[in-house]
Scaffold this motif. Structure first.
Motif, PDB file in Angstrom:
ATOM      1  N   ASN A 194      -5.916  -1.385  -7.345  1.00  0.00           N
ATOM      2  CA  ASN A 194      -6.003  -2.108  -6.327  1.00  0.00           C
ATOM      3  C   ASN A 194      -7.429  -1.934  -5.756  1.00  0.00           C
ATOM      4  O   ASN A 194      -7.851  -3.160  -5.281  1.00  0.00           O
ATOM      5  CB  ASN A 194      -5.257  -1.101  -5.333  1.00  0.00           C
ATOM      6  CG  ASN A 194      -3.824  -0.452  -5.295  1.00  0.00           C
ATOM      7  OD1 ASN A 194      -3.154  -1.470  -6.051  1.00  0.00           O
ATOM      8  ND2 ASN A 194      -3.193   0.293  -4.815  1.00  0.00           N
ATOM      9  N   LEU A 241       0.344  -8.590  -3.310  1.00  0.00           N
ATOM     10  CA  LEU A 241      -0.771  -8.192  -2.269  1.00  0.00           C
ATOM     11  C   LEU A 241      -1.778  -9.284  -1.942  1.00  0.00           C
ATOM     12  O   LEU A 241      -1.982 -10.357  -2.852  1.00  0.00           O
ATOM     13  CB  LEU A 241      -1.595  -6.996  -3.003  1.00  0.00           C
ATOM     14  CG  LEU A 241      -0.582  -6.059  -3.577  1.00  0.00           C
ATOM     15  CD1 LEU A 241      -1.319  -4.854  -4.354  1.00  0.00           C
ATOM     16  CD2 LEU A 241       0.192  -5.323  -2.503  1.00  0.00           C
ATOM     17  N   THR A 242      -2.278  -9.145  -1.004  1.00  0.00           N
ATOM     18  CA  THR A 242      -3.468  -9.913  -0.559  1.00  0.00           C
ATOM     19  C   THR A 242      -4.944  -9.271  -0.351  1.00  0.00           C
ATOM     20  O   THR A 242      -4.749  -8.223   0.370  1.00  0.00           O
ATOM     21  CB  THR A 242      -3.077 -11.023   0.676  1.00  0.00           C
ATOM     22  OG1 THR A 242      -2.837  -9.946   1.726  1.00  0.00           O
ATOM     23  CG2 THR A 242      -2.080 -11.933   0.464  1.00  0.00           C
ATOM     24  N   TRP A 250     -10.187  -5.456   2.919  1.00  0.00           N
ATOM     25  CA  TRP A 250      -8.710  -5.013   2.912  1.00  0.00           C
ATOM     26  C   TRP A 250      -7.959  -5.559   1.933  1.00  0.00           C
ATOM     27  O   TRP A 250      -8.224  -6.611   1.355  1.00  0.00           O
ATOM     28  CB  TRP A 250      -8.322  -5.544   4.403  1.00  0.00           C
ATOM     29  CG  TRP A 250      -8.445  -6.796   4.903  1.00  0.00           C
ATOM     30  CD1 TRP A 250      -9.077  -7.348   5.685  1.00  0.00           C
ATOM     31  CD2 TRP A 250      -7.555  -8.084   4.185  1.00  0.00           C
ATOM     32  NE1 TRP A 250      -9.050  -8.571   5.713  1.00  0.00           N
ATOM     33  CE2 TRP A 250      -8.055  -9.257   4.828  1.00  0.00           C
ATOM     34  CE3 TRP A 250      -6.361  -8.237   3.341  1.00  0.00           C
ATOM     35  CZ2 TRP A 250      -7.391 -10.510   4.558  1.00  0.00           C
ATOM     36  CZ3 TRP A 250      -5.958  -9.388   3.132  1.00  0.00           C
ATOM     37  CH2 TRP A 250      -6.293 -10.509   3.929  1.00  0.00           C
ATOM     38  N   ASN A 297      -3.746  -5.676   1.335  1.00  0.00           N
ATOM     39  CA  ASN A 297      -2.652  -5.612   2.276  1.00  0.00           C
ATOM     40  C   ASN A 297      -1.276  -5.907   1.508  1.00  0.00           C
ATOM     41  O   ASN A 297      -1.243  -6.514   0.319  1.00  0.00           O
ATOM     42  CB  ASN A 297      -2.721  -6.673   3.526  1.00  0.00           C
ATOM     43  CG  ASN A 297      -3.522  -6.456   4.471  1.00  0.00           C
ATOM     44  OD1 ASN A 297      -4.135  -5.389   4.691  1.00  0.00           O
ATOM     45  ND2 ASN A 297      -3.709  -7.509   5.567  1.00  0.00           N
ATOM     46  N   HIS A 298      -0.269  -5.200   2.115  1.00  0.00           N
ATOM     47  CA  HIS A 298       1.044  -5.681   1.465  1.00  0.00           C
ATOM     48  C   HIS A 298       1.554  -6.995   2.179  1.00  0.00           C
ATOM     49  O   HIS A 298       0.956  -7.487   2.731  1.00  0.00           O
ATOM     50  CB  HIS A 298       2.112  -4.787   1.981  1.00  0.00           C
ATOM     51  CG  HIS A 298       1.873  -2.997   1.479  1.00  0.00           C
ATOM     52  ND1 HIS A 298       2.325  -2.636   0.372  1.00  0.00           N
ATOM     53  CD2 HIS A 298       1.121  -2.030   2.126  1.00  0.00           C
ATOM     54  CE1 HIS A 298       2.178  -1.546   0.006  1.00  0.00           C
ATOM     55  NE2 HIS A 298       1.443  -1.071   1.044  1.00  0.00           N
ATOM     56  N   ASP A 316       3.715  -7.640   4.313  1.00  0.00           N
ATOM     57  CA  ASP A 316       4.024  -7.784   5.573  1.00  0.00           C
ATOM     58  C   ASP A 316       2.713  -7.545   6.457  1.00  0.00           C
ATOM     59  O   ASP A 316       2.742  -7.351   7.585  1.00  0.00           O
ATOM     60  CB  ASP A 316       4.973  -6.698   5.967  1.00  0.00           C
ATOM     61  CG  ASP A 316       4.544  -5.306   5.683  1.00  0.00           C
ATOM     62  OD1 ASP A 316       3.422  -4.936   5.345  1.00  0.00           O
ATOM     63  OD2 ASP A 316       5.323  -4.151   5.653  1.00  0.00           O
ATOM     64  N   GLY A 317       1.581  -7.525   5.797  1.00  0.00           N
ATOM     65  CA  GLY A 317       0.412  -7.176   6.539  1.00  0.00           C
ATOM     66  C   GLY A 317      -0.109  -5.759   6.812  1.00  0.00           C
ATOM     67  O   GLY A 317      -1.134  -5.628   6.913  1.00  0.00           O
ATOM     68  N   SER A 318       0.745  -4.900   6.315  1.00  0.00           N
ATOM     69  CA  SER A 318       0.349  -3.489   6.451  1.00  0.00           C
ATOM     70  C   SER A 318      -0.704  -3.105   5.280  1.00  0.00           C
ATOM     71  O   SER A 318      -0.656  -3.928   4.228  1.00  0.00           O
ATOM     72  CB  SER A 318       1.546  -2.488   6.241  1.00  0.00           C
ATOM     73  OG  SER A 318       2.211  -2.724   5.053  1.00  0.00           O
ATOM     74  N   PRO A 319      -1.466  -2.193   5.623  1.00  0.00           N
ATOM     75  CA  PRO A 319      -2.702  -1.885   4.509  1.00  0.00           C
ATOM     76  C   PRO A 319      -2.132  -0.865   3.435  1.00  0.00           C
ATOM     77  O   PRO A 319      -1.525  -0.126   3.458  1.00  0.00           O
ATOM     78  CB  PRO A 319      -3.491  -0.929   5.447  1.00  0.00           C
ATOM     79  CG  PRO A 319      -2.490  -0.394   6.436  1.00  0.00           C
ATOM     80  CD  PRO A 319      -1.397  -1.299   6.829  1.00  0.00           C
ATOM     81  N   ARG A 322      -8.373  -0.137   3.068  1.00  0.00           N
ATOM     82  CA  ARG A 322      -9.120  -0.269   4.137  1.00  0.00           C
ATOM     83  C   ARG A 322     -10.521  -0.065   3.820  1.00  0.00           C
ATOM     84  O   ARG A 322     -10.765   1.321   3.355  1.00  0.00           O
ATOM     85  CB  ARG A 322      -8.865   0.158   5.468  1.00  0.00           C
ATOM     86  CG  ARG A 322      -7.507  -0.442   6.129  1.00  0.00           C
ATOM     87  CD  ARG A 322      -7.778  -1.916   6.616  1.00  0.00           C
ATOM     88  NE  ARG A 322      -6.467  -2.292   7.304  1.00  0.00           N
ATOM     89  CZ  ARG A 322      -5.720  -3.241   6.812  1.00  0.00           C
ATOM     90  NH1 ARG A 322      -5.989  -3.474   5.185  1.00  0.00           N
ATOM     91  NH2 ARG A 322      -4.733  -3.494   7.321  1.00  0.00           N
TER      92      ARG A 322
END
Lengths: 147, 132
Positions: B57, B92-93, B113, B115-116, B118-121, B124
């Protein structure tokens, strides 16, 4: 004395045995394929090796680090944080020396895990006595689950 | 590279390679079976999709920074907190924002960052890159 204080006194400052790291081109290719990374700049390893190398080539491997903390994978040990300093990029085929030491153990409490230790250690990848990259990693070791 | 505070690091999208976790376990000497053994994942009551290795990651973030700066050598520091697991086949982004630029050293400090969908981390953190 609490268990975490005993662990801190035992581990903080404890030096890892010296390890070595040499990554051949084919292994960097496989890592890049796995990550989905483009081909590298001439002779340079993927920068992810700053952490990959610190984990695999430190004188204590992950299993031993966790064991020294009085834990096992079954306890649900997870990575907490990593801070990576790249003085120079790592290079394909170069033999590096890898040194490290435990820095600290802190007992904490939380909502998801009632009690856990944060174990922090440093790993330096060195060449000709100079630090090339430095990682400070922390692992979270659950000690008591929330009921 | 000319940048200013508030500049957005171009977003890099990546799909977690399920089969790639196996060679990565060997590369990392990481014996944790949650990266490849579905029987263990089931026994632990986890999602049956293997959990991506944390260092992979982090490598996605390095790639976003390298793509942006144009050179691995430009990146001085990456520091992240592992917030949640990324699972096999997830999209992921990775991205970030320039928070400050030191006009004397040319170093830019950024938040970064991963993110998934859905924008959740997932991650970070912060990074320091040379811009000149």
């Amino acid at each position: 004395m609490t268990a975490s204080v005993v662990l801190r006194e035992r581990l903080a400052g404890l030096e890892f045995p010296t390890g070595s790291l040499m990554v051949p081109a084919y292994e960097d290719w496989i890592a890049r394929d796995t990550i989905g990374a483009p081909p590298g700049e001439d002779g340079l390893l993927h920068p992810g090796w700053t952490l990959f190398g610190a984990l695999r080539a430190a004188g204590f491997d992950l299993e031993r680090i966790i064991q020294l903390c009085g834990a096992s994978w079954d306890d649900g040990v997870v990575f907490g944080e990593t801070s990576i300093e790249q003085v120079q990029p790592l290079r394909v085929g170069v033999e590096y020396e890898v040194n490290g030491s435990f820095l600290d153990v802190q007992r904490r409490t939380g909502r998801q895990i009632a009690e856990f230790d944060v174990v922090t250690y440093e790993v330096r990848i060195e060449h000709d006595g100079e630090t090339v990259t430095r990682c400070v990693n922390s692992f979270v070791i659950p000690r008591r689950r929330t009921a | 590279m000319s940048i200013a505070v508030g500049h957005e690091i171009p977003v890099r999208t990546v799909t977690v390679d399920r089969e790639g976790m196996k060679p990565m376990a060997i590369i990392l000497r990481d014996p944790n079976p949650i990266h490849w053994d579905q029987d263990v994942l089931r026994a632990l009551g986890l999602d049956e999709r293997p959990v991506n290795q944390g260092p992979t990651n982090v490598a996605y973030l390095w790639d976003a920074l390298t793509e942006w700066t144009g050179s691995v050598e430009a990146i001085k520091k990456v520091a992240v907190r592992f917030v949640s697991n990324a699972l096999a086949d997830e999209v992921l982004t990775a991205g970030g924002t320039v928070e400050s630029v030191d006009s004397q050293t040319g170093e830019a400090r950024c938040t970064v960052w991963l993110n998934h969908a859905d924008g959740s981390p997932v991650l970070r953190g912060t990074a320091v890159v040379r811009t000149s």
